[in-house]
Design a protein around this motif. Structure first.
Motif, PDB file in Angstrom:
ATOM      1  N   ALA A  79       0.626  -1.245  -0.268  1.00  0.00           N
ATOM      2  CA  ALA A  79       0.120   0.148   0.188  1.00  0.00           C
ATOM      3  C   ALA A  79       0.731   1.492  -0.066  1.00  0.00           C
ATOM      4  O   ALA A  79       0.410   1.775  -0.800  1.00  0.00           O
ATOM      5  N   GLU A 125      -6.128   4.603 -12.516  1.00  0.00           N
ATOM      6  CA  GLU A 125      -6.097   2.787 -11.343  1.00  0.00           C
ATOM      7  C   GLU A 125      -5.872   3.398  -9.684  1.00  0.00           C
ATOM      8  O   GLU A 125      -6.667   2.459  -8.906  1.00  0.00           O
ATOM      9  N   LEU A 126      -4.687   3.641  -9.342  1.00  0.00           N
ATOM     10  CA  LEU A 126      -4.726   4.144  -7.901  1.00  0.00           C
ATOM     11  C   LEU A 126      -5.567   4.481  -7.678  1.00  0.00           C
ATOM     12  O   LEU A 126      -5.865   4.742  -5.769  1.00  0.00           O
ATOM     13  N   ARG A 152      -9.033   4.933  -7.909  1.00  0.00           N
ATOM     14  CA  ARG A 152     -10.195   3.843  -7.850  1.00  0.00           C
ATOM     15  C   ARG A 152      -9.601   3.368  -6.658  1.00  0.00           C
ATOM     16  O   ARG A 152     -10.543   2.534  -5.894  1.00  0.00           O
ATOM     17  N   LEU A 153      -8.177   2.159  -6.155  1.00  0.00           N
ATOM     18  CA  LEU A 153      -7.948   1.683  -5.095  1.00  0.00           C
ATOM     19  C   LEU A 153      -8.037   2.559  -4.242  1.00  0.00           C
ATOM     20  O   LEU A 153      -9.038   1.821  -2.965  1.00  0.00           O
ATOM     21  N   LYS A 160     -11.861   2.297  -2.379  1.00  0.00           N
ATOM     22  CA  LYS A 160     -12.542   1.596  -1.844  1.00  0.00           C
ATOM     23  C   LYS A 160     -12.601   0.965  -0.838  1.00  0.00           C
ATOM     24  O   LYS A 160     -12.924   0.210  -0.100  1.00  0.00           O
ATOM     25  N   LEU A 162      -6.212   0.087   2.650  1.00  0.00           N
ATOM     26  CA  LEU A 162      -6.181   0.074   1.740  1.00  0.00           C
ATOM     27  C   LEU A 162      -4.488  -1.404   1.704  1.00  0.00           C
ATOM     28  O   LEU A 162      -4.890  -1.956   0.639  1.00  0.00           O
ATOM     29  N   ILE A 186      -7.198  -4.104   0.747  1.00  0.00           N
ATOM     30  CA  ILE A 186      -7.767  -4.485  -0.287  1.00  0.00           C
ATOM     31  C   ILE A 186      -6.967  -4.341  -1.108  1.00  0.00           C
ATOM     32  O   ILE A 186      -7.698  -5.793  -1.726  1.00  0.00           O
ATOM     33  N   LEU A 187      -5.681  -4.737  -1.084  1.00  0.00           N
ATOM     34  CA  LEU A 187      -5.004  -4.799  -2.332  1.00  0.00           C
ATOM     35  C   LEU A 187      -4.170  -6.518  -1.718  1.00  0.00           C
ATOM     36  O   LEU A 187      -4.289  -7.098  -2.561  1.00  0.00           O
ATOM     37  N   LEU A 198      -7.193  -8.424  -3.079  1.00  0.00           N
ATOM     38  CA  LEU A 198      -7.132  -8.313  -4.802  1.00  0.00           C
ATOM     39  C   LEU A 198      -6.104  -9.241  -5.640  1.00  0.00           C
ATOM     40  O   LEU A 198      -6.033  -9.923  -6.527  1.00  0.00           O
TER      41      LEU A 198
END
Length: 138
Positions: free
Chosen positions: A4, A78-79, A81-82, A85, A130, A133-134, A137
């Motif tokens: 993160a 893209e980052l 958008r993370l 979340k 974060l 979340i990562l 994914l």
């Protein structure tokens, strides 16, 4: 450094990368728009390089840089958008203001009406969220 933090540091540095590419495009465009400075010179034993060939090369370079810039901008989106979340809106705000808009800590604290210690604990919790979340994914 965890994943993160690596992504957030990358996000923070993308603006500088994007700006350098924009500057490079502007310089190429300035060269294309200025009067021709090249002539069909022939280097000993080589072929003459036509002005049209130079312009073609500059245009190809400009298009390549524009494509690279688009990819960097896509990465930034893209980052971002993370960060979207994250469940806690204040956590999202802290990360966005820190890593995307690059506000000073004092300014973030003023906007969110929080103390510095609250900012640092929120940022830490947001980075931990974060990270989770990562992990999901991967």
């Amino acid at each position: 450094m965890n994943k993160a933090k690596e992504l957030l540091n990358e996000l923070q540095n993308l603006d500088m990368d994007i700006q350098s590419r924009i500057d490079e495009i502007n310089e190429l465009e300035a060269g294309l728009l200025s009067s021709p400075k090249w002539t069909a010179d022939k280097i000993k034993g080589g072929q003459a390089k036509k002005v049209d060939d130079v312009y073609t090369q500059l245009i190809v370079m400009k298009e390549a840089i524009e494509q690279d810039t688009k990819e960097v901008i896509d990465r930034k989106l893209e980052l971002g958008r993370l960060i979207n979340k994250l469940k806690n809106p204040k956590h999202r705000s802290v990360l966005r203001m820190t890593y995307i808009t690059k506000l000073y800590v004092d300014d973030i604290c003023d906007k969110l009406a929080i103390s510095k210690s609250s900012y640092y604990s929120m940022r830490k919790m947001a980075i931990e969220e974060l990270s989770i979340i990562l992990e999901h994914l991967e």
